[in-house]
Design a protein around this motif. Structure first.
Motif, mmCIF file in Angstrom:
data_model
loop_
_atom_site.group_PDB
_atom_site.id
_atom_site.type_symbol
_atom_site.label_atom_id
_atom_site.label_comp_id
_atom_site.label_asym_id
_atom_site.label_seq_id
_atom_site.Cartn_x
_atom_site.Cartn_y
_atom_site.Cartn_z
ATOM 1 N N VAL A 156 4.354 27.067 -1.716
ATOM 2 C CA VAL A 156 4.645 27.396 -3.064
ATOM 3 C C VAL A 156 4.641 26.149 -4.237
ATOM 4 N N THR A 157 5.208 25.081 -2.777
ATOM 5 C CA THR A 157 4.999 22.776 -2.972
ATOM 6 C C THR A 157 3.131 23.390 -3.479
ATOM 7 N N ALA A 165 0.189 21.160 -11.358
ATOM 8 C CA ALA A 165 0.931 20.801 -12.059
ATOM 9 C C ALA A 165 1.605 20.061 -12.602
ATOM 10 N N VAL A 166 2.088 19.226 -11.295
ATOM 11 C CA VAL A 166 3.077 17.818 -11.108
ATOM 12 C C VAL A 166 2.244 17.584 -11.405
ATOM 13 N N ALA A 183 1.076 24.942 -4.189
ATOM 14 C CA ALA A 183 0.618 26.084 -5.212
ATOM 15 C C ALA A 183 1.257 25.463 -6.394
ATOM 16 N N GLY A 184 2.048 24.053 -6.781
ATOM 17 C CA GLY A 184 2.855 23.407 -8.034
ATOM 18 C C GLY A 184 2.444 22.903 -7.764
ATOM 19 N N TRP A 185 1.249 21.750 -6.984
ATOM 20 C CA TRP A 185 1.286 20.572 -6.850
ATOM 21 C C TRP A 185 0.008 20.247 -7.798
ATOM 22 N N TRP A 243 7.772 28.274 1.423
ATOM 23 C CA TRP A 243 8.215 26.853 0.629
ATOM 24 C C TRP A 243 7.254 25.662 0.840
#
Length: 164
Positions: free
Chosen positions: A104-105, A111-112, A107-109, A101
């Motif tokens: 994923v967080t 875009a955020v 890796a997604g940062w 998790w």
């Protein structure tokens, strides 16, 4: 002749130290989550830039007497990312076995952060309230469009207004 030494503000020194530590923690967490090389260094930059951009927009809105809900939200998101990295690297997380998790967080940062930064950058510029005018301003500076003069008849004080 006395040599003048630059006075170092303790608050700035503390801010630089805290910023460097936080920057390092973000890097370490990103590297542990699989983001290596230049990417691991880009994470702390993106978090810190989002913090600064959101802070500036919040202050701008507050000076203009407006609410700063959007910028405050992005400030809190970036602050949570920074604080989360600081806490995670304090020994509470095994950096050799980062949970999925968190990978994923991390890796997604980007875009955020891109979304938040774009919203902050494209928010209409808020015009600040004009500051108080000093005594040195002239009448033409103080009132760029003066009201037209109004004729007042003061000859008959006892006259009654005409009915509508």
């Amino acid at each position: 002749m006395r040599a003048h030494l630059a006075r170092v503000d303790a608050v700035i020194v503390q801010a630089v130290i805290a910023g460097a530590l936080s920057f390092s923690h973000l890097h370490d967490l990103a590297a542990a989550a699989g983001q290596d090389g230049w990417k691991a260094w880009a994470y702390p930059v993106s978090v810190d830039l989002l913090l600064v951009a959101a802070w500036r927009r919040m202050r701008q809105a507050q000076r203009a007497g407006q609410t700063a809900g959007g910028p405050r939200l992005w400030f809190l998101i970036a602050l949570a990312a920074s604080l989360g990295a600081n806490v995670a690297t304090a020994g509470l997380l095994d950096l050799d076995d980062v949970p999925a998790w968190l990978r994923v967080t991390v890796a997604g940062w980007p875009a955020v952060a891109f979304f938040g930064g774009t919203l902050l950058a494209h928010t209409p510029h808020i015009q600040e309230e004009p500051r108080e005018q000093t005594a040195s301003t002239t009448d033409t500076e103080a009132e760029p469009h003066p009201a037209p003069p109004v004729a007042v008849d003061v000859t008959d004080r006892h006259a009654r207004p005409a009915p509508l």
